[in-house]
Design an enzyme around this catalytic site. Structure first.
Site, PDB file in Angstrom:
ATOM      1  N   THR A  77       1.006  -1.297  -0.072  1.00 43.95           N
ATOM      2  CA  THR A  77      -0.090  -0.012  -0.046  1.00 43.95           C
ATOM      3  C   THR A  77       0.748   1.375  -0.300  1.00 43.95           C
ATOM      4  O   THR A  77       0.752   2.194  -0.748  1.00 43.95           O
ATOM      5  CB  THR A  77      -1.001  -0.191   1.240  1.00 43.95           C
ATOM      6  N   GLN A 184       0.595  -9.127  -6.602  1.00 40.75           N
ATOM      7  CA  GLN A 184       0.388 -10.458  -6.440  1.00 40.75           C
ATOM      8  C   GLN A 184       1.108 -11.063  -7.756  1.00 40.75           C
ATOM      9  O   GLN A 184       1.057 -12.608  -7.715  1.00 40.75           O
ATOM     10  CB  GLN A 184      -1.137 -10.518  -7.426  1.00 40.75           C
ATOM     11  N   HIS A 206       4.376  -9.931   2.506  1.00 41.23           N
ATOM     12  CA  HIS A 206       3.466 -11.023   2.944  1.00 41.23           C
ATOM     13  C   HIS A 206       2.817 -11.642   1.846  1.00 41.23           C
ATOM     14  O   HIS A 206       1.929 -12.635   2.111  1.00 41.23           O
ATOM     15  CB  HIS A 206       2.540 -10.278   3.990  1.00 41.23           C
ATOM     16  N   THR A 242      13.949   4.846  10.716  1.00 40.76           N
ATOM     17  CA  THR A 242      14.722   3.613  10.953  1.00 40.76           C
ATOM     18  C   THR A 242      14.362   2.171  10.363  1.00 40.76           C
ATOM     19  O   THR A 242      13.124   2.090  10.354  1.00 40.76           O
ATOM     20  CB  THR A 242      14.911   3.335  12.456  1.00 40.76           C
ATOM     21  N   CYS A 330     -10.934  -6.616   0.835  1.00 37.93           N
ATOM     22  CA  CYS A 330     -10.620  -5.580   1.469  1.00 37.93           C
ATOM     23  C   CYS A 330     -11.809  -4.543   1.789  1.00 37.93           C
ATOM     24  O   CYS A 330     -12.023  -3.463   2.367  1.00 37.93           O
ATOM     25  CB  CYS A 330      -9.670  -4.525   0.709  1.00 37.93           C
TER      26      CYS A 330
HETATM   27  C1  PLP Z   1      -2.310  -6.913  -1.153  1.00 39.02           C
HETATM   28  C2  PLP Z   1      -2.284  -5.949  -2.299  1.00 39.02           C
HETATM   29  C3  PLP Z   1      -1.746  -4.690  -1.886  1.00 39.02           C
HETATM   30  C4  PLP Z   1      -1.485  -4.236  -0.559  1.00 39.02           C
HETATM   31  O1  PLP Z   1      -0.296  -4.641  -0.011  1.00 39.02           O
HETATM   32  P1  PLP Z   1      -0.094  -4.673   1.462  1.00 39.02           P
HETATM   33  O2  PLP Z   1       1.168  -4.968   1.702  1.00 39.02           O
HETATM   34  O3  PLP Z   1      -1.145  -5.363   2.274  1.00 39.02           O
HETATM   35  O4  PLP Z   1      -0.411  -3.108   2.072  1.00 39.02           O
HETATM   36  C5  PLP Z   1      -1.829  -3.905  -3.021  1.00 39.02           C
HETATM   37  N1  PLP Z   1      -2.133  -4.337  -4.469  1.00 39.02           N
HETATM   38  C6  PLP Z   1      -2.394  -5.679  -4.615  1.00 39.02           C
HETATM   39  C7  PLP Z   1      -2.541  -6.130  -5.940  1.00 39.02           C
HETATM   40  C8  PLP Z   1      -2.601  -6.426  -3.469  1.00 39.02           C
HETATM   41  O5  PLP Z   1      -2.755  -7.732  -3.743  1.00 39.02           O
END
Ligand code: PLP
Length: 399
Positions: A77, A184, A206, A242, A330
């Protein structure tokens, strides 16, 4: 308790992934003995600094970039926000128009909407029935005020992979910067930022078996991007604060593992996914697969089932130990169906009855069998009680 009640099966890897043991092992020393601040000058800073720079090299190598073009963030994000706001603010003299697609992640869409409130203008391109952006539409949308095109590498809901290299080519032909949200795609689509004409790329730990709250933005050498996080001189003065040293080390190890054998990984996952898709479409009438038949992430299966509600499917699946998602994870809690499913032309009712199953490294053929056993029962039960289900033609009307 019997086996079925105890079983928990995770098929929501597009929402997040578990962390691989190797990643945790790589991170562990940076929580304890290597606790120093990488910016300090004494010896405790050496190992943390080395860890961060090694990870920068790992991220760079995974996408064909140079280490000096990688900037660590607190996730996908933040990387999306930085890319889009950063380019918009730094290039305002040259133009105020951004081109993106209607099916981007909210980290992109809501950022673009905020920029509209600041006086920028944004074109949200439609997609075809499979979720693909037409590079010709990108070309038509570009004006002499356009400063950025942003199109995701692969969609998080329906898994559709965009013609990123072509979209980037069109942007560059018109002297416009190209950003892609590859969150993704890492570990599923081979990325080469030069060959794919990418100037900025967002990624997130993640989503590929790394730690949450870690990410990176690739910024092509020489690209004008405003800084958003002000403070100390970290990340070559472009992103203050940091460093999350253990997280960055974990991100580096995770991307190295995720990109070591993309083709082999995709073969294994896609063969399970394809059996899942065939089995479900065969067993459940009035069902359809959303997204592109071939240009899609190996782990993604997204269905619509007529006459039922996605939330009800999730509740019954959850009761049988299956974790999945519906619409956009989301926006769960909102009544609006997924903007992605609406953009590919699904009527509201079908968009409401959607189910996303996304496989991952720990899933097995047994898991596929279990879903194929449970899901037709679940949909059948929901349809029995749904007021939307038409009467079965085989049951004669009461006289
Ligand atoms: C999960 C996702 C995000 C957001 O990433 P975060 O690390 O959870 O903030 C942005 N774009 C896509 C396509 C995602 O699947």
């Amino acid at each position: 308790m019997n086996d079925l009640e105890e079983r928990t099966l995770y098929m929501d890897h597009a929402a997040t992934t578990f962390m691989k043991p190797e990643v945790l092992a790589a991170m562990a020393p940076y929580f304890s003995e290597h606790f120093g601040n990488p910016s300090s000058l004494y010896r405790f800073a050496g190992e943390p600094r080395n860890g961060v720079e090694a990870a920068r090299g790992q991220v760079a190598a995974a996408i064909g970039a140079g280490p000096e073009e990688i900037f660590f963030t607190a996730g996908g994000t933040e990387a999306d926000n930085w890319a889009i706001k950063g380019v918009a603010l730094a290039n305002r003299k040259h133009g105020d128009h951004i081109v993106t697609s209607a099916i981007e992640h909210h980290a992109v869409l809501h950022t673009c909407e905020w920029l509209e409130r600041q006086g920028f203008s944004v074109t949200y391109l439609p997609v075809d029935e499979f979720g693909r952006v037409d590079p010709g539409d990108v070309e038509e949308a570009i004006t002499d005020r356009t400063i950025l095109v942003s199109a995701m590498t692969a969609n998080n809901e329906i898994g559709t992979i965009q013609p990123v290299a072509e979209i980037g080519r069109v942007a560059h032909d018109h002297g416009v910067l190209f950003h892609t949200d590859a969150v993704q795609a890492i570990g599923a689509v081979p990325i080469d930022v030069d060959a794919m004409n990418i100037d900025l790329l967002s990624l997130s730990g993640h989503k590929f078996y790394g730690p949450k709250g870690t990410g990176a933005l690739y910024i092509r050498r020489g690209t004008r991007v405003e800084t958003l996080i002000h403070g100390g001189g970290q990340e070559r003065r472009r992103r203050a604060g940091t460093e999350n040293v253990p997280g960055i080390v974990g991100l580096g190890r995770a991307i190295e593992l995720a990109t070591a054998d993309i083709a082999g990984h995709n073969r294994r996952i896609a063969s399970m996914r394809d059996r899942l898709v065939r089995g479900i479409l065969d067993a459940i009438p009035d069902s359809r697969l959303n997204g592109h038949p071939t240009e899609r992430l190996a782990n993604n299966a997204n269905f619509s089932f007529r006459y039922v509600e996605g939330e009800s499917i999730l509740l019954l699946l959850n009761a049988r130990g299956i974790c999945a998602s519906t619409g956009s994870a989301c926006s769960s809690g909102s009544l609006e169906p997924s903007h992605v499913l609406l953009a590919i032309g699904l009527p509201h009712e079908e968009a409401h009855g959607s189910l996303r199953l996304t496989l991952g490294d720990a899933n097995t053929e047994d898991d596929v069998d279990y879903v194929l056993e449970v899901l037709p029962e679940v949909i059948g039960r929901l349809r029995e009680i749904s007021p939307l289900t038409p009467p079965s033609p085989r049951v004669p009307e009461a006289e």
